[in-house]
Motif scaffolding. Structure first.
Motif, PDB file in Angstrom:
ATOM      1  N   VAL A 232       0.834  -1.210   0.000  1.00  0.00           N
ATOM      2  CA  VAL A 232       0.000   0.000   0.000  1.00  0.00           C
ATOM      3  C   VAL A 232       0.864   1.254   0.000  1.00  0.00           C
ATOM      4  N   GLU A 233       1.899   1.269   0.827  1.00  0.00           N
ATOM      5  CA  GLU A 233       2.762   2.448   0.908  1.00  0.00           C
ATOM      6  C   GLU A 233       3.494   2.705  -0.411  1.00  0.00           C
ATOM      7  N   GLU A 234       4.015   1.646  -1.033  1.00  0.00           N
ATOM      8  CA  GLU A 234       4.727   1.817  -2.293  1.00  0.00           C
ATOM      9  C   GLU A 234       3.783   2.193  -3.437  1.00  0.00           C
ATOM     10  N   ALA A 235       2.486   1.936  -3.247  1.00  0.00           N
ATOM     11  CA  ALA A 235       1.491   2.359  -4.234  1.00  0.00           C
ATOM     12  C   ALA A 235       1.059   3.803  -4.001  1.00  0.00           C
ATOM     13  N   GLY A 236       1.642   4.453  -2.979  1.00  0.00           N
ATOM     14  CA  GLY A 236       1.327   5.847  -2.702  1.00  0.00           C
ATOM     15  C   GLY A 236       0.307   6.053  -1.614  1.00  0.00           C
ATOM     16  N   GLY A 237      -0.071   4.984  -0.917  1.00  0.00           N
ATOM     17  CA  GLY A 237      -1.068   5.078   0.133  1.00  0.00           C
ATOM     18  C   GLY A 237      -0.471   5.248   1.508  1.00  0.00           C
ATOM     19  N   VAL A 238      -1.341   5.240   2.518  1.00  0.00           N
ATOM     20  CA  VAL A 238      -0.941   5.406   3.914  1.00  0.00           C
ATOM     21  C   VAL A 238      -1.432   4.196   4.699  1.00  0.00           C
ATOM     22  N   PHE A 239      -0.568   3.675   5.554  1.00  0.00           N
ATOM     23  CA  PHE A 239      -0.905   2.518   6.394  1.00  0.00           C
ATOM     24  C   PHE A 239      -0.688   2.931   7.836  1.00  0.00           C
ATOM     25  N   SER A 240      -1.742   2.903   8.659  1.00  0.00           N
ATOM     26  CA  SER A 240      -1.628   3.402  10.027  1.00  0.00           C
ATOM     27  C   SER A 240      -2.598   2.679  10.948  1.00  0.00           C
ATOM     28  N   ASP A 241      -2.552   3.035  12.253  1.00  0.00           N
ATOM     29  CA  ASP A 241      -3.602   2.598  13.160  1.00  0.00           C
ATOM     30  C   ASP A 241      -4.692   3.667  13.161  1.00  0.00           C
ATOM     31  N   PHE A 242      -5.700   3.526  14.014  1.00  0.00           N
ATOM     32  CA  PHE A 242      -6.823   4.453  13.995  1.00  0.00           C
ATOM     33  C   PHE A 242      -6.470   5.826  14.553  1.00  0.00           C
ATOM     34  N   SER A 243      -5.346   5.925  15.261  1.00  0.00           N
ATOM     35  CA  SER A 243      -4.920   7.229  15.768  1.00  0.00           C
ATOM     36  C   SER A 243      -4.039   7.962  14.755  1.00  0.00           C
ATOM     37  N   GLY A 244      -3.658   7.274  13.681  1.00  0.00           N
ATOM     38  CA  GLY A 244      -2.830   7.889  12.653  1.00  0.00           C
ATOM     39  C   GLY A 244      -1.362   7.539  12.728  1.00  0.00           C
ATOM     40  N   ARG A 245      -0.962   6.733  13.722  1.00  0.00           N
ATOM     41  CA  ARG A 245       0.442   6.304  13.802  1.00  0.00           C
ATOM     42  C   ARG A 245       0.743   5.385  12.621  1.00  0.00           C
ATOM     43  N   LYS A 246       1.785   5.710  11.892  1.00  0.00           N
ATOM     44  CA  LYS A 246       2.148   4.908  10.730  1.00  0.00           C
ATOM     45  C   LYS A 246       2.964   3.698  11.180  1.00  0.00           C
ATOM     46  N   GLY A 247       2.686   2.567  10.573  1.00  0.00           N
ATOM     47  CA  GLY A 247       3.387   1.349  10.936  1.00  0.00           C
ATOM     48  C   GLY A 247       2.420   0.199  11.086  1.00  0.00           C
ATOM     49  N   ILE A 248       2.905  -0.887  11.705  1.00  0.00           N
ATOM     50  CA  ILE A 248       2.130  -2.112  11.867  1.00  0.00           C
ATOM     51  C   ILE A 248       1.755  -2.281  13.327  1.00  0.00           C
ATOM     52  N   PHE A 249       0.464  -2.298  13.590  1.00  0.00           N
ATOM     53  CA  PHE A 249      -0.048  -2.455  14.945  1.00  0.00           C
ATOM     54  C   PHE A 249      -1.095  -3.565  14.951  1.00  0.00           C
ATOM     55  N   GLU A 250      -1.901  -3.661  16.005  1.00  0.00           N
ATOM     56  CA  GLU A 250      -2.914  -4.710  16.079  1.00  0.00           C
ATOM     57  C   GLU A 250      -4.248  -4.258  15.491  1.00  0.00           C
ATOM     58  N   GLU A 251      -4.234  -3.144  14.795  1.00  0.00           N
ATOM     59  CA  GLU A 251      -5.367  -2.633  14.046  1.00  0.00           C
ATOM     60  C   GLU A 251      -4.793  -1.892  12.851  1.00  0.00           C
ATOM     61  N   ALA A 252      -5.591  -1.706  11.819  1.00  0.00           N
ATOM     62  CA  ALA A 252      -5.015  -1.082  10.627  1.00  0.00           C
ATOM     63  C   ALA A 252      -6.051  -0.311   9.828  1.00  0.00           C
ATOM     64  N   VAL A 253      -5.606   0.804   9.301  1.00  0.00           N
ATOM     65  CA  VAL A 253      -6.361   1.568   8.318  1.00  0.00           C
ATOM     66  C   VAL A 253      -5.419   1.802   7.145  1.00  0.00           C
ATOM     67  N   SER A 254      -5.723   1.214   6.007  1.00  0.00           N
ATOM     68  CA  SER A 254      -4.969   1.538   4.798  1.00  0.00           C
ATOM     69  C   SER A 254      -5.865   2.406   3.947  1.00  0.00           C
ATOM     70  N   ALA A 255      -5.279   3.459   3.380  1.00  0.00           N
ATOM     71  CA  ALA A 255      -6.106   4.401   2.629  1.00  0.00           C
ATOM     72  C   ALA A 255      -5.274   5.159   1.617  1.00  0.00           C
ATOM     73  N   SER A 256      -5.971   5.754   0.664  1.00  0.00           N
ATOM     74  CA  SER A 256      -5.305   6.654  -0.260  1.00  0.00           C
ATOM     75  C   SER A 256      -4.827   7.868   0.525  1.00  0.00           C
ATOM     76  N   ALA A 257      -3.767   8.490   0.035  1.00  0.00           N
ATOM     77  CA  ALA A 257      -3.257   9.685   0.713  1.00  0.00           C
ATOM     78  C   ALA A 257      -4.304  10.791   0.713  1.00  0.00           C
ATOM     79  N   ALA A 258      -5.129  10.856  -0.320  1.00  0.00           N
ATOM     80  CA  ALA A 258      -6.126  11.911  -0.448  1.00  0.00           C
ATOM     81  C   ALA A 258      -7.221  11.824   0.604  1.00  0.00           C
ATOM     82  N   LEU A 259      -7.534  10.603   1.070  1.00  0.00           N
ATOM     83  CA  LEU A 259      -8.670  10.443   1.976  1.00  0.00           C
ATOM     84  C   LEU A 259      -8.313   9.858   3.340  1.00  0.00           C
TER      85      LEU A 259
END
Length: 269
Positions: A232-259
């Motif tokens: 996802v990151e190499e495709a230009g997206g963002v991978f984070s937890d629900f608080s916005g911390r980037k990285g790998i945690f026990e929850e995940a939100v992957s999204a386009s950078a725009a949204l």
């Protein structure tokens, strides 16, 4: 043979036009071989066992992980391996992460939206990731700093800036409810073009290829996310937890950078 660089991949035929590291080439071939092995039991009503954590497992899961471990041990002897079914072997600052079947429930139900995942990490930071959907014969992969690829062609997250024109993917409703994320998911659902439970690796793959704006994972393990996070990151997206911390945690939100920010806002108290 699986795809091994930028080019065109269809049903095992691939024309390589871009060099990649030997480790990446190995990972693609290993994930392809392990993934293909699962098709022997797919849609056959395989015997299902229950693990200690009450999640299901089949012989296809076990066989695919064994194939990957055997290949890694032969090609990179002594390197650590963390797999969903056999745990951690070896030690060191670098390791391979295996999820032989991400989406075992889909596999059991005969739904083709399951994946074989393989990644390689250094100091817990993914350096490459492979996601192969055996029943669809689709391959996504990425190596740090080189971009993401879908069936041999570069792939990118969506540039759409309107949530009302975007599709959102979510995990199970029970998991969202149990982890306090259902209200946020419902808020997004009311604003989005559509909300679909195309979950597990498939949801993140849709984000990486621009077909969905976000994937909401309320509870996950490292083997679920390691490969998908770098793709996802190499495709230009963002991978984070629900608080916005980037990285790998026990929850995940992957999204386009725009949204990404808009998606997280829906889950704020």
């Amino acid at each position: 043979m699986p795809p091994t660089g930028e080019g065109v991949y269809q049903g095992g035929t691939f024309s390589q036009t871009k060099e990649m590291s030997p480790r990446m080439e190995f990972a693609l071939d290993a994930a392809f071989q392990a993934g293909r092995s699962t098709l022997a039991l797919f849609q056959t009503g395989p015997k299902v066992d229950t693990k200690v954590d009450r999640s299901p497992v089949t012989q296809a899961d076990l066989d695919a992980e064994t194939i990957l471990r055997t290949a890694i041990e032969a090609a990179f002897p002594g390197e650590a391996i963390l797999g969903e079914e056999q745990g951690l072997s070896g030690e060191g600052s670098s390791r391979w992460i295996i999820d032989p079947i991400d989406g075992t429930k889909s596999f059991i139900a005969g739904v083709p939206l399951y994946a074989t995942l393989l990644s390689f990490e250094i100091d817990e930071i993914p350096q490459l990731g492979v996601c192969y959907f055996p029943a669809l014969d689709e391959m996504l992969y990425a190596e740090r700093g080189t971009g993401a690829f879908f069936n041999g062609r570069p792939c990118f997250v969506s540039a759409e800036q309107s949530l009302s024109h975007s599709v959102i993917c979510i995990g199970s409703l029970c998991s969202l409810d149990r982890h306090g994320k259902l209200a946020g998911a419902l808020r997004l659902s009311g604003q989005a073009l559509a909300t679909r439970s195309w979950s597990d690796a498939y949801g993140h793959a849709l984000v990486a290829t621009g077909r969905a704006a976000a994937m909401i994972d309320p509870v996950v393990s490292r083997w679920d996310l390691s490969a998908m996070s770098i793709i996802v990151e190499e495709a230009g997206g963002v991978f984070s937890d629900f608080s916005g911390r980037k990285g790998i945690f026990e929850e995940a939100v992957s999204a386009s950078a725009a949204l990404h920010a808009t998606i997280l806002e829906a889950f704020r108290p």
